[in-house]
Write an enzyme that holds these catalytic residues in place. Structure first.
Site, PDB file in Angstrom:
ATOM      1  N   ASP A 130       3.963 -13.768  -4.807  1.00  0.00           N
ATOM      2  CA  ASP A 130       4.963 -14.327  -5.712  1.00  0.00           C
ATOM      3  C   ASP A 130       5.386 -15.699  -5.189  1.00  0.00           C
ATOM      4  O   ASP A 130       5.763 -15.841  -4.024  1.00  0.00           O
ATOM      5  CB  ASP A 130       6.177 -13.388  -5.793  1.00  0.00           C
ATOM      6  N   SER A 159      11.090 -12.640   0.453  1.00  0.00           N
ATOM      7  CA  SER A 159      11.079 -11.192   0.242  1.00  0.00           C
ATOM      8  C   SER A 159      11.306 -10.482   1.574  1.00  0.00           C
ATOM      9  O   SER A 159      12.343 -10.682   2.204  1.00  0.00           O
ATOM     10  CB  SER A 159       9.771 -10.774  -0.427  1.00  0.00           C
ATOM     11  N   HIS A 212      13.787 -10.721  -3.182  1.00  0.00           N
ATOM     12  CA  HIS A 212      13.410  -9.420  -3.734  1.00  0.00           C
ATOM     13  C   HIS A 212      14.254  -8.313  -3.100  1.00  0.00           C
ATOM     14  O   HIS A 212      14.112  -8.020  -1.917  1.00  0.00           O
ATOM     15  CB  HIS A 212      11.930  -9.134  -3.472  1.00  0.00           C
TER      16      HIS A 212
END
Length: 344
Positions: free
Chosen positions: A289, A165, A192
């Site tokens: 995540d 991310s 992301h």
């Protein structure tokens, strides 16, 4: 950090400056210490006010956002979060990240106040994360891509799955281009990013790499030599057809994940299809995540690597995996490709 994060807001629109200052001031952990209308004013304001984080528009008269970021990073690296509008080209945003910006959020297309405040939670979270980023990471020059690693492979694994991310666009550029053209397993990545950027980013990474890097599409064959990056807004999963060929499946379901695409969803599907032959990597990023997905991979006998804290822009996702006891090894960014190749 105990004290409030000091923020400089840079935007040529007086309205946007006002709204951003108002939304940030609602957070007890942030303090807006100043504002600037363009890159020239921003350079002077950083010198005078010494903020912890800068938020920066990209399209401004005179010195624009990308050039401001380049100049500021050359003078003194500082965490910068870009606030872009969807109409701005993805290339401009990616250039800002290349220049040293840590992350970005999108302004809503309609600049009505209630719409602007929709992005407040995301912006505050990213500013807080940026404030904690190690300045040593910001000082690193743009990666000079080393030659791909030469190796002979025993093919212990059938898939490399990566979740990343904040800091990911630059981090992946230190890993994927070093994989050799004969790398024997396919690569699947969840990064992301908001909609509209993955295709352009994949093209940039492809230009640097011996492997083919593309934005994944429904039904793509998952095969060696190809790096598939999940499109924004769709989970990337796998299914094996009657001929035994593994293909990409893209879906909005499950709907209850904090991110779409989700690293957890990618990892779980990888473990279901490839079982113990998954090598997973969790890199820099906010949140957790990938933790549940890493547990799924470990339960099936696969291997999970994490990026070491000292090279992460944000040590959130890897920390969640390490703290859960699911990481087989924690490895600095400059050693990750070697570690991948060694294991395969």
């Amino acid at each position: 950090m105990d004290r409030r994060v000091r923020v400089l807001v840079v935007d040529d629109s007086a309205y946007v400056r006002k709204v951003v200052k108002e939304m940030l001031s609602r957070s007890p952990s942030l303090e807006v210490v100043g504002a600037a209308r363009n890159g020239e004013e921003a350079l002077e304001a950083v010198e005078r006010l010494n903020p912890d984080v800068v938020t920066c528009d990209l399209i401004m008269p005179g010195i624009d956002g990308v050039e401001f970021i380049r100049r500021q990073m050359a003078i003194r690296p500082i965490p910068i979060v870009v606030i872009s509008i969807a109409a701005e080209s993805s290339e401009r945003v990616l250039s800002a990240l290349d220049a040293g910006a840590l992350d970005f959020v999108q302004k809503p297309t309609a600049l009505a106040t209630e719409k602007m405040f929709d992005m407040a939670e995301d912006l505050v979270a990213k500013i807080k994360a940026a404030a904690g980023a190690p300045l040593a990471r910001l000082r690193q020059p743009a990666a000079v891509v080393a030659a791909p690693i030469a190796a002979s492979f025993s093919n212990r694994y059938d898939l490399l799955a990566i979740g990343v991310s904040t800091g990911g666009p630059q981090g992946l550029k230190a890993v994927i281009p070093r994989l050799p053209a004969d790398f024997p397993v396919p690569v699947a990545i969840v990064l992301h990013m908001p909609p509209g950027y993955i295709q352009a980013y994949a093209k940039r990474l492809d230009d640097m790499s011996a492997l083919t890097v593309i934005e994944a599409s429904e039904g793509d064959e998952v095969r060696p030599g190809v790096v598939l990056i999940a499109p924004a807004g769709r989970h990337l999963t796998f299914s094996r057809d009657q001929l035994g060929i593994v293909r990409v499946r893209l879906d909005i379901i499950p709907l209850d994940t904090p991110h779409r695409p989700s690293v957890d969803v990618l990892f779980q599907s990888a473990a279901d299809v490839y079982r113990d032959r998954v090598l997973a990597l969790v890199m820099t990023g906010m949140g957790d995540d990938g933790r549940q997905g890493a547990a799924w991979i470990k339960a099936r006998g696969g291997c999970v690597l994490t990026e070491a804290e000292e090279t992460c822009v944000v040590y959130g996702m890897p920390r969640s995996v390490v703290d859960a006891g699911l990481s087989d090894a924690s490895i600095p960014l400059d050693r990750l490709t070697d570690a991948i190749v060694e294991r395969i």
